[in-house]
Write a protein that holds these residues in place. Sequence first.
Motif, PDB file in Angstrom:
ATOM      1  N   LEU A 156       0.976  -1.516   0.018  1.00  0.00           N
ATOM      2  CA  LEU A 156      -0.084  -0.217   0.112  1.00  0.00           C
ATOM      3  C   LEU A 156       0.877   1.172   0.066  1.00  0.00           C
ATOM      4  O   LEU A 156       0.428   1.760  -1.045  1.00  0.00           O
ATOM      5  CB  LEU A 156      -1.294   0.046   1.300  1.00  0.00           C
ATOM      6  CG  LEU A 156      -1.928  -1.069   0.942  1.00  0.00           C
ATOM      7  CD1 LEU A 156      -2.734  -0.918   2.700  1.00  0.00           C
ATOM      8  CD2 LEU A 156      -2.732  -1.031  -0.130  1.00  0.00           C
ATOM      9  N   VAL A 157       1.705   1.584   0.704  1.00  0.00           N
ATOM     10  CA  VAL A 157       3.320   2.292   0.884  1.00  0.00           C
ATOM     11  C   VAL A 157       3.178   2.923  -0.763  1.00  0.00           C
ATOM     12  O   VAL A 157       3.347   4.152  -0.827  1.00  0.00           O
ATOM     13  CB  VAL A 157       3.710   2.380   1.983  1.00  0.00           C
ATOM     14  CG1 VAL A 157       5.373   2.895   1.840  1.00  0.00           C
ATOM     15  CG2 VAL A 157       3.671   1.975   3.253  1.00  0.00           C
ATOM     16  N   LEU A 159       2.589   2.489  -3.574  1.00  0.00           N
ATOM     17  CA  LEU A 159       0.509   2.049  -4.178  1.00  0.00           C
ATOM     18  C   LEU A 159       0.282   3.838  -4.074  1.00  0.00           C
ATOM     19  O   LEU A 159       0.476   4.616  -4.619  1.00  0.00           O
ATOM     20  CB  LEU A 159      -0.325   1.273  -3.990  1.00  0.00           C
ATOM     21  CG  LEU A 159      -1.878   2.059  -4.817  1.00  0.00           C
ATOM     22  CD1 LEU A 159      -1.747   1.991  -5.560  1.00  0.00           C
ATOM     23  CD2 LEU A 159      -2.897   0.988  -3.492  1.00  0.00           C
ATOM     24  N   VAL A 160       0.874   4.389  -2.439  1.00  0.00           N
ATOM     25  CA  VAL A 160       0.460   5.451  -2.785  1.00  0.00           C
ATOM     26  C   VAL A 160       1.736   6.323  -2.746  1.00  0.00           C
ATOM     27  O   VAL A 160       1.138   7.545  -3.490  1.00  0.00           O
ATOM     28  CB  VAL A 160       0.257   6.035  -0.444  1.00  0.00           C
ATOM     29  CG1 VAL A 160       0.772   7.160  -0.813  1.00  0.00           C
ATOM     30  CG2 VAL A 160      -0.477   5.536  -0.332  1.00  0.00           C
ATOM     31  N   ALA A 161       3.244   6.126  -3.271  1.00  0.00           N
ATOM     32  CA  ALA A 161       3.644   6.574  -3.948  1.00  0.00           C
ATOM     33  C   ALA A 161       3.706   6.576  -5.495  1.00  0.00           C
ATOM     34  O   ALA A 161       3.856   8.203  -5.978  1.00  0.00           O
ATOM     35  CB  ALA A 161       5.185   6.103  -3.920  1.00  0.00           C
ATOM     36  N   ILE A 163       0.435   7.421  -6.619  1.00  0.00           N
ATOM     37  CA  ILE A 163      -0.605   7.837  -7.122  1.00  0.00           C
ATOM     38  C   ILE A 163      -0.240   9.261  -6.280  1.00  0.00           C
ATOM     39  O   ILE A 163      -0.352  10.389  -7.967  1.00  0.00           O
ATOM     40  CB  ILE A 163      -1.566   7.656  -5.847  1.00  0.00           C
ATOM     41  CG1 ILE A 163      -2.750   5.939  -5.784  1.00  0.00           C
ATOM     42  CG2 ILE A 163      -2.830   7.877  -5.749  1.00  0.00           C
ATOM     43  CD1 ILE A 163      -3.297   5.714  -4.839  1.00  0.00           C
ATOM     44  N   GLY A 164       0.774   9.643  -6.261  1.00  0.00           N
ATOM     45  CA  GLY A 164       1.435  10.703  -5.858  1.00  0.00           C
ATOM     46  C   GLY A 164       2.194  11.682  -6.773  1.00  0.00           C
ATOM     47  O   GLY A 164       1.490  12.326  -6.794  1.00  0.00           O
TER      48      GLY A 164
END
Lengths: 204, 479
Positions: A156-157, A159-161, A163-164
């Motif tokens: 998930l971390v 994935l956030v990177a 998306i960001g």
Amino acid sequence: MIAAAVFFYLFSAVAVASAFMVIASRNPVHSVLFLILTFANVTGLFILLGAEFLGLLLIIVYVGAVAVLFLFVVMMLDVDFAELKKGALQYMPVGALVGLVLLAELVMIIGAWLAPAGVPRTVAAPIPPAAQITNTEALARVLYTDFVFYFQAAGLVLLVAMIGAIVLTLRHKPNVRRQDISRQVARNKEDVIELRKVPFRRGL
Amino acid sequence: MTAAAIFPALPLFLPELLLAGGALALLLIGAFAGPRSTAFVNGMTLLLLIVAGALVAMQPEGRTIAFNGAFVVDGFGRFMKVLALIGAAGALMLSFDDFRQRRLSAFEYPVLVLLSVTGMMVMISAGDLIALYIGLELQSLAIYVICAFDRDSTRSTEAGLKYFVLGALSSGMLLYGASLIYGFTGTVSFAGIAAAVTGAPHSGVIFGLAFLAAGLAFKMSAVPFHMWTPDVYEGAPTPVTAFLASAPKVAAVAITVRVLVGAFPGITGQWQQIIVFVSFASMALGAFAAIGQHNIKRLMAYSSIGHMGFALVGLAAGTEQGVYGVLLYMAIYVAMTLGVFACIVSMRRNGQPVEAISDLAGLSKQHPAMAYLFALLMFSLAGIPPLAGFFAKFYVFAAAIQAKLTLLAVFGILTSVVGAFYYLRIVKVMFFDEPKEALDPMPGAAKLVLALSSIVTVGYFVAPALLNVVAVAAAKTLF
């Protein structure tokens, strides 16, 4: 045993020296190349430890992907690093002071660790002997079982990177011609080609 | 090893699973349907947060450990998770109208909020140092992005970048501390560390503890690791500031309590010193630095630093009574903060957001309802009885006095008197200054948040038992 010791000192000396050169060299391309040298030597250290999977991972992921990407970025962006570094020297005294304090603390801790015998020297998950099981298998055994929670959360971390990066940088410009594959595929001869009979010497 | 041995009973981690799975599904919906799906994704995210809150509240009593000790479900965690979810849901509601007016609406924002909340839940439930770190990074990384969400504004990108760089530094300190603790105790699980660290601890453990506390204090924005707070609060879009001021604070305080009380009960005296200092400094800075501020978001940044100091007074006591005070404090803090930000988000003149305190002048004549509720919340933040903010402070100070930290409690009371000055100044500007051009009327969602927040602030005095009983039970599970 002597060969192992020789290689250990060789790898670690080269790793430390090239790590220093990463920050010391003027040309950023040289910095990245020294970084690759550091990674290669740390790989050697890992293999000496018997952790061949981690060592090769370092080559594949860090040298193969990350460092090469760095190199691309450094070459394409043409950032004047010498200009950026110019101001950094004025923070040198403060930085050196902080570094010195940290070093003193580290020395105190290591001294304290070496001196008394009271410190428990346990490990959370002991490594199985290399003769019975390769360490790729040893990692795989725990990665999706004991550590499945960490593994998924770390996913998930990442994935956030992703998306960001997209949210902050992707811009849809209205006047850009984009390739629309479905439209290209859907074209046929009847729609786009017009055959005309051209009269001789008259033109259209 | 079978799946049953790896996975705990589904209800234990269903809320987290729901949030993570929901975030993935909404991301796909947003990516395929494009910008027109934004309203749908926003609504679904709000629904997911509420459903997750209900699921957390319905989880069975008692303490359960899952995933080899990485994930702890207990009363304390449930209380804090519900608070974080409420904070996130409230801040998200405030974003709907504001982002539409700023033309910032995008489906990625609610998805990032969901992922950030997932990180907070992992962090609050963390049973070891690895889960703590992963949860913290998941939470923070999403917040760095949403701080810079208004990417065409220099201030917003500056806020994101500043928070990112300093956040990376603090993560480094936290990891350094964690590695020292692991090195000297041989385990990453909080229970294992608690068993290993007793009596006269090794100096390496103390070093590790100090670095760990520094990393956590950064996330709480407690002095001396508060430097980023005013700039980030001011630069980030206001709904993001509302989010920053509510949910992540709850998660950071929760994990700090869990680490210190859960992993280092053997050396309470050692970490008590750190917390007492941080608390002293935060209360002092929160009280004095806010006085000179003209921008209301900066003022709220210093106010939040001060409030973290007050909440830590309870933790400094190190007793069950103290943790109970911290829980109550955070619950009331979240309620008050959301209400205040509902007002700040609504500060617009002719569609343009305004942020100066002087822009509130004459609010009592133009929007009397908003002005009276805003004033009510300011009185509560200042800690004036019989509003909820008074009781929040009362319980942490009472705990501190019982733990023989009288000096800290007296200092806290003095700083809250100083702090009352700038809260009351806002009331004075709203009621007695010459009116300016009228502000735009409040959007519906902000009205709802403000109303709920005011009900909690006033209603706590009427029925304190509703919250107190839950908080007492939650605090008991840690000891």
